[in-house]
Design a protein around this motif. Structure first.
Motif, PDB file in Angstrom:
ATOM      1  N   GLY A   1       9.962 -24.865  20.111  1.00 61.63           N
ATOM      2  CA  GLY A   1      10.534 -25.860  20.640  1.00 61.63           C
ATOM      3  C   GLY A   1      11.047 -25.768  21.974  1.00 61.63           C
ATOM      4  N   VAL A   2      11.001 -24.339  22.334  1.00 63.32           N
ATOM      5  CA  VAL A   2      11.092 -23.747  23.957  1.00 63.32           C
ATOM      6  C   VAL A   2       9.658 -24.331  24.593  1.00 63.32           C
ATOM      7  CG1 VAL A   2      11.348 -22.126  25.689  1.00 63.32           C
ATOM      8  CG2 VAL A   2      12.386 -21.790  24.117  1.00 63.32           C
ATOM      9  N   LEU A   3       8.501 -24.104  23.808  1.00 64.58           N
ATOM     10  CA  LEU A   3       7.528 -23.547  24.921  1.00 64.58           C
ATOM     11  C   LEU A   3       7.082 -25.397  24.744  1.00 64.58           C
ATOM     12  CD1 LEU A   3       5.522 -20.574  24.479  1.00 64.58           C
ATOM     13  CD2 LEU A   3       6.985 -21.416  26.659  1.00 64.58           C
ATOM     14  N   GLU A   4       7.101 -26.262  23.501  1.00 69.00           N
ATOM     15  CA  GLU A   4       7.348 -27.729  23.375  1.00 69.00           C
ATOM     16  C   GLU A   4       5.871 -27.969  23.007  1.00 69.00           C
ATOM     17  OE1 GLU A   4       7.299 -29.295  27.060  1.00 69.00           O
ATOM     18  OE2 GLU A   4       9.738 -30.437  26.540  1.00 69.00           O
ATOM     19  N   LEU A   5       5.254 -26.684  21.246  1.00 67.44           N
ATOM     20  CA  LEU A   5       4.476 -26.179  20.928  1.00 67.44           C
ATOM     21  C   LEU A   5       3.897 -27.172  19.401  1.00 67.44           C
ATOM     22  CD1 LEU A   5       3.600 -22.279  21.775  1.00 67.44           C
ATOM     23  CD2 LEU A   5       3.493 -24.545  22.709  1.00 67.44           C
ATOM     24  N   PRO A   6       3.127 -27.782  19.505  1.00 73.40           N
ATOM     25  CA  PRO A   6       2.789 -28.378  18.008  1.00 73.40           C
ATOM     26  C   PRO A   6       2.680 -27.171  17.016  1.00 73.40           C
ATOM     27  CG  PRO A   6       0.914 -28.003  19.081  1.00 73.40           C
ATOM     28  CD  PRO A   6       2.057 -27.465  19.753  1.00 73.40           C
ATOM     29  N   GLU A   7       3.403 -27.724  15.657  1.00 72.71           N
ATOM     30  CA  GLU A   7       4.280 -26.601  13.868  1.00 72.71           C
ATOM     31  C   GLU A   7       3.319 -25.831  13.906  1.00 72.71           C
ATOM     32  OE1 GLU A   7       5.633 -29.238  11.551  1.00 72.71           O
ATOM     33  OE2 GLU A   7       7.693 -30.361  12.574  1.00 72.71           O
ATOM     34  N   TRP A   8       1.688 -26.243  13.790  1.00 71.44           N
ATOM     35  CA  TRP A   8       1.310 -25.392  13.590  1.00 71.44           C
ATOM     36  C   TRP A   8       0.538 -24.844  13.992  1.00 71.44           C
ATOM     37  CZ3 TRP A   8      -2.943 -24.333  17.196  1.00 71.44           C
ATOM     38  CH2 TRP A   8      -3.648 -25.493  17.618  1.00 71.44           C
ATOM     39  N   VAL A   9       1.165 -23.935  15.736  1.00 75.43           N
ATOM     40  CA  VAL A   9       0.739 -22.695  16.440  1.00 75.43           C
ATOM     41  C   VAL A   9       2.049 -21.826  15.651  1.00 75.43           C
ATOM     42  CG1 VAL A   9       1.365 -21.889  18.717  1.00 75.43           C
ATOM     43  CG2 VAL A   9       0.752 -24.624  18.290  1.00 75.43           C
ATOM     44  N   ALA A  10       1.173 -20.641  15.223  1.00 70.62           N
ATOM     45  CA  ALA A  10       1.756 -19.706  14.428  1.00 70.62           C
ATOM     46  C   ALA A  10       1.906 -18.524  15.912  1.00 70.62           C
ATOM     47  CB  ALA A  10       1.305 -19.068  13.640  1.00 70.62           C
ATOM     48  N   GLN A  11       0.568 -18.508  16.555  1.00 69.28           N
ATOM     49  CA  GLN A  11      -0.042 -16.959  17.547  1.00 69.28           C
ATOM     50  C   GLN A  11      -0.065 -18.236  18.832  1.00 69.28           C
ATOM     51  OE1 GLN A  11      -2.648 -14.100  15.276  1.00 69.28           O
ATOM     52  NE2 GLN A  11      -2.480 -16.461  14.056  1.00 69.28           N
ATOM     53  N   VAL A  12       0.327 -16.878  19.508  1.00 72.82           N
ATOM     54  CA  VAL A  12      -0.098 -17.554  20.945  1.00 72.82           C
ATOM     55  C   VAL A  12      -0.484 -15.938  21.908  1.00 72.82           C
ATOM     56  CG1 VAL A  12       1.462 -19.249  21.165  1.00 72.82           C
ATOM     57  CG2 VAL A  12       2.289 -16.909  22.389  1.00 72.82           C
ATOM     58  N   MET A  13      -1.400 -16.304  22.802  1.00 70.84           N
ATOM     59  CA  MET A  13      -1.735 -15.326  23.896  1.00 70.84           C
ATOM     60  C   MET A  13      -1.997 -15.814  25.116  1.00 70.84           C
ATOM     61  SD  MET A  13      -5.315 -13.843  21.084  1.00 70.84           S
ATOM     62  CE  MET A  13      -5.043 -12.464  22.431  1.00 70.84           C
ATOM     63  N   ILE A  14      -1.515 -14.417  26.031  1.00 71.50           N
ATOM     64  CA  ILE A  14      -1.319 -15.333  26.876  1.00 71.50           C
ATOM     65  C   ILE A  14      -2.738 -14.915  27.904  1.00 71.50           C
ATOM     66  CG2 ILE A  14      -0.321 -14.372  29.524  1.00 71.50           C
ATOM     67  CD1 ILE A  14       2.347 -13.904  27.761  1.00 71.50           C
ATOM     68  N   LEU A  15      -3.265 -15.648  28.984  1.00 70.62           N
ATOM     69  CA  LEU A  15      -4.132 -15.750  30.089  1.00 70.62           C
ATOM     70  C   LEU A  15      -3.533 -14.440  31.437  1.00 70.62           C
ATOM     71  CD1 LEU A  15      -7.523 -15.514  30.677  1.00 70.62           C
ATOM     72  CD2 LEU A  15      -6.643 -17.903  31.668  1.00 70.62           C
ATOM     73  N   ASP A  16      -3.999 -13.204  31.590  1.00 77.14           N
ATOM     74  CA  ASP A  16      -3.800 -13.103  32.339  1.00 77.14           C
ATOM     75  C   ASP A  16      -4.643 -13.245  32.794  1.00 77.14           C
ATOM     76  OD1 ASP A  16      -2.204 -11.703  34.180  1.00 77.14           O
ATOM     77  OD2 ASP A  16      -2.483  -9.370  33.052  1.00 77.14           O
ATOM     78  N   CYS A  17      -4.953 -13.942  34.620  1.00 74.94           N
ATOM     79  CA  CYS A  17      -5.676 -13.475  35.625  1.00 74.94           C
ATOM     80  C   CYS A  17      -5.570 -14.861  36.558  1.00 74.94           C
ATOM     81  CB  CYS A  17      -6.771 -14.985  34.931  1.00 74.94           C
ATOM     82  SG  CYS A  17      -8.401 -15.708  35.988  1.00 74.94           S
ATOM     83  N   PRO A  18      -5.104 -14.060  37.845  1.00 74.55           N
ATOM     84  CA  PRO A  18      -4.721 -14.341  39.478  1.00 74.55           C
ATOM     85  C   PRO A  18      -5.203 -15.871  39.335  1.00 74.55           C
ATOM     86  CG  PRO A  18      -5.641 -12.041  39.542  1.00 74.55           C
ATOM     87  CD  PRO A  18      -6.506 -12.993  37.880  1.00 74.55           C
ATOM     88  N   PRO A  19      -4.807 -16.953  39.356  1.00 72.20           N
ATOM     89  CA  PRO A  19      -5.176 -18.429  40.270  1.00 72.20           C
ATOM     90  C   PRO A  19      -5.817 -18.468  40.444  1.00 72.20           C
ATOM     91  CG  PRO A  19      -2.193 -18.454  39.380  1.00 72.20           C
ATOM     92  CD  PRO A  19      -3.135 -16.901  40.114  1.00 72.20           C
ATOM     93  N   GLN A  20      -6.976 -19.308  40.854  1.00 72.58           N
ATOM     94  CA  GLN A  20      -7.597 -19.394  41.804  1.00 72.58           C
ATOM     95  C   GLN A  20      -7.694 -20.812  41.896  1.00 72.58           C
ATOM     96  OE1 GLN A  20     -10.119 -15.562  40.100  1.00 72.58           O
ATOM     97  NE2 GLN A  20     -10.900 -15.889  42.378  1.00 72.58           N
ATOM     98  N   ARG A  21      -7.858 -21.481  42.684  1.00 77.02           N
ATOM     99  CA  ARG A  21      -7.694 -23.315  43.219  1.00 77.02           C
ATOM    100  C   ARG A  21      -8.660 -23.498  44.320  1.00 77.02           C
ATOM    101  NH1 ARG A  21      -3.077 -24.662  39.534  1.00 77.02           N
ATOM    102  NH2 ARG A  21      -3.698 -22.676  38.748  1.00 77.02           N
ATOM    103  N   ASP A  22      -9.046 -24.305  44.499  1.00 73.53           N
ATOM    104  CA  ASP A  22     -10.263 -25.259  44.400  1.00 73.53           C
ATOM    105  C   ASP A  22      -9.513 -27.005  45.227  1.00 73.53           C
ATOM    106  OD1 ASP A  22     -12.232 -25.498  46.684  1.00 73.53           O
ATOM    107  OD2 ASP A  22     -13.441 -25.083  45.232  1.00 73.53           O
ATOM    108  N   GLY A  23     -10.576 -27.488  45.603  1.00 72.76           N
ATOM    109  CA  GLY A  23     -10.060 -28.917  45.943  1.00 72.76           C
ATOM    110  C   GLY A  23      -9.394 -29.543  45.063  1.00 72.76           C
ATOM    111  N   ALA A  24      -8.856 -31.081  44.929  1.00 76.10           N
ATOM    112  CA  ALA A  24      -8.317 -31.531  44.792  1.00 76.10           C
ATOM    113  C   ALA A  24      -8.768 -32.308  43.624  1.00 76.10           C
ATOM    114  CB  ALA A  24      -6.976 -32.673  45.317  1.00 76.10           C
ATOM    115  N   LEU A  25      -8.487 -32.351  42.704  1.00 82.36           N
ATOM    116  CA  LEU A  25      -9.576 -33.646  41.671  1.00 82.36           C
ATOM    117  C   LEU A  25      -9.862 -35.411  41.995  1.00 82.36           C
ATOM    118  CD1 LEU A  25     -10.935 -33.347  38.685  1.00 82.36           C
ATOM    119  CD2 LEU A  25      -8.784 -34.766  37.788  1.00 82.36           C
ATOM    120  N   PRO A  26     -11.113 -35.413  42.381  1.00 78.55           N
ATOM    121  CA  PRO A  26     -11.902 -35.838  42.349  1.00 78.55           C
ATOM    122  C   PRO A  26     -11.278 -37.565  42.018  1.00 78.55           C
ATOM    123  CG  PRO A  26     -13.432 -34.437  43.168  1.00 78.55           C
ATOM    124  CD  PRO A  26     -12.329 -34.054  41.802  1.00 78.55           C
TER     125      PRO A  26
END
Length: 390
Positions: free
Chosen positions: A103-128
Motif C-alpha cells: 500500500g505504501v509503495l503502491e504495488l500490485p497485489e501479486w508482488v511478494a518480494q522486492v529488490m533494490i537497485l543500488d546504482c548512482p543515477p547517471q543522466r543525459d539529455g531530456a526525452l525527445p
C-alpha cells in the motif's frame, strides 16, 4: 494492475544456467542460500531515490542470479544479499512484502518480494518529444534520460523482469526540476519477446532448413534475394574522392595491393566456373547466409509470417560462449515474427487482434526452434540473451 498470467499454458521457458557457471567457477562468488535473506524491515525511504525489482512469490534468488550471470561474466554475489548485475550496479535484497508495504509503495497485489537497485543515477539529455509514448521505461524520465551504468542496469533489470513475469518500480523524474521523484510502475509483457535464436556449430543448407521447417510451418520456402548488383562493385564502386582519402590514410601501395588481390579472386572464380560448366559439372553458389519464410497461419494472412535468418554469428551472447564448440565458429538461426505492420512486433500493450497473432507466431517460432535444435544441436537463446530450455 494485475499479475501476469502464470498458467501452465503461458509459462515462460525456464532460465538455464550456462555450464561454465557451475560450482567452482571463479567468475562470481556464490553464497549459501542462508546468507541471502535480508534482516529487518524494508527501508521505505530508499524507494524515493532508487529503482526496485518486483517479484512474485514463486521466484527464487537462484533464478535472479542465473539471469544476471547470463548477461555479465562479472555478475554474482558480492556480499550477503548483494547481487552485482552490472559494473557499478547491484541488487540488494530480497525483502518480503505485505499488504501494508504494498500500500505504501503502491504495488500490485501479486508482488511478494522486492529488490533494490543500488546504482548512482547517471543522466543525459531530456526525452525527445518524438520518442514520447513509445517505451514506458524512457517515458519515466522525460527531463533527463538514464545513461551509462544506470541505463545498462535498468535494461538488464527489465529483461529479467520480463523473463520472471515481474516488474519494475522506477524512481522517475519529478514533475518539476528539483522536486520529489515520481514512482512509475513498469510491468513488461512476458509474451512480447517472440524471437528465438538457435546457436549451433552445424550449418544446415538452405534446402535442409526448408525440410526441417516445412512439417511445422507448411509453405516454408527460401528467401535468397539472389538479385544481381547493378553497376560496379567492391573497390570499383568507391567514389574517386574516397579512394584518394583511403590512399592517403593507408598508403597507395596497400590500396593497390588490395585492388589487385580482389581482381585475382574475381578472375579465378570466373575461370573455375567456366571450367565447371565446360565439364558439365553443377555450379554451386556459395552463400554466407539465407532466409526461410512461412506464414503464421494460412487461414489468417493478417497474422503475418515468420522468417528464419541464417548466417555465421560474428558475436554470440555470453550464455553461449561457455560452450566448447563456440570457439570454432557458430551459426545463428534466428527466428522472428514478421507482422504486416512491423510496429506490432514491439507493442507492449497491443489490441486483442495483434495479441492473438503474436501468440500464434510465438508458438510456431518455439516449434521451429525446437526442430532446428534437434537437427543442428546447440542451444536456444531469446532476444534478451537468456538461454531457453524447452
Amino acid at each position: 494492475m494485475s499479475k501476469p498470467n502464470r498458467s501452465a499454458d503461458q509459462e515462460q521457458p525456464v532460465p538455464v544456467l550456462p555450464d561454465f557457471y557451475a560450482a567452482g567457477t571463479d567468475l562470481a562468488t556464490t553464497l549459501p542460500s542462508a546468507a541471502l535473506s535480508t534482516v529487518g524491515s524494508f527501508p521505505v525511504g530508499r524507494a524515493d531515490a532508487q529503482h526496485l525489482l518486483l517479484l512474485a512469490d514463486d521466484v527464487t534468488v537462484d533464478e535472479v542470479e542465473a539471469l544476471a550471470l547470463s548477461l555479465d561474466e562479472n555478475a554474482g554475489w558480492v556480499g550477503a544479499s548483494r547481487l552485482q548485475v552490472a559494473p557499478g550496479a547491484e541488487l540488494q535484497g530480497p525483502w518480503d512484502t505485505d499488504a501494508d508495504l504494498r500500500g505504501v509503495l503502491e504495488l500490485p497485489e501479486w508482488v511478494a518480494q522486492v529488490m533494490i537497485l543500488d546504482c548512482p543515477p547517471q543522466r543525459d539529455g531530456a526525452l525527445p518529444a518524438a520518442l514520447a509514448g513509445i517505451d514506458p521505461l524512457t517515458d519515466a524520465f522525460p527531463l533527463a534520460q538514464p545513461a551509462s551504468a544506470e541505463l545498462l542496469a535498468l535494461t538488464r533489470l527489465r529483461a529479467m523482469a520480463r523473463r520472471l513475469a515481474g516488474g519494475l518500480r522506477l524512481a522517475g523524474d519529478p514533475q518539476d526540476a528539483g522536486g520529489r521523484t515520481v514512482p512509475v510502475l513498469v510491468v513488461p509483457d512476458p509474451e512480447l519477446s517472440t524471437t528465438l535464436t538457435v546457436y549451433s556449430p552445424v550449418w544446415i543448407t538452405p534446402d535442409g532448413a526448408v525440410s526441417v521447417a516445412a512439417p511445422i510451418a507448411p509453405g516454408a520456402r527460401l528467401l535468397l534475394h539472389a538479385e544481381p548488383t547493378a553497376g560496379p562493385t567492391g573497390l570499383a564502386a568507391i567514389p574517386h574522392e574516397e579512394l584518394v582519402r583511403l590512399s592517403e590514410t593507408i598508403g597507395e601501395d596497400v590500396l593497390d595491393a588490395a585492388w589487385q588481390a580482389a581482381e585475382r579472386r574475381r578472375h579465378e572464380q570466373a575461370e573455375e566456373e567456366a571450367r565447371a560448366r565446360a565439364a558439365g559439372a553443377p555450379v554451386e553458389e556459395l552463400r554466407d547466409g539465407y532466409g526461410v519464410v512461412a506464414e503464421v497461419a494460412h487461414a489468417h494472412p493478417e497474422w503475418g509470417g515468420i522468417e528464419i535468418r541464417v548466417q555465421a554469428a560474428e558475436e554470440v551472447p555470453l550464455a553461449v560462449r561457455g560452450e566448447a564448440w563456440s570457439r570454432d565458429g557458430v551459426i545463428a538461426y534466428q527466428i522472428v515474427w514478421t507482422p504486416l505492420d512491423p510496429a506490432d512486433a514491439h507493442r507492449e500493450d497491443p489490441p486483442d487482434g495483434v495479441r492473438q497473432a503474436r501468440a500464434a507466431a510465438r508458438v510456431l517460432i518455439e516449434d521451429v526452434a525446437a526442430a532446428l535444435l534437434a537437427a543442428a544441436g546447440g542451444v536456444v537463446v531469446d532476444d534478451d540473451g537468456f538461454l531457453v530450455g524447452f
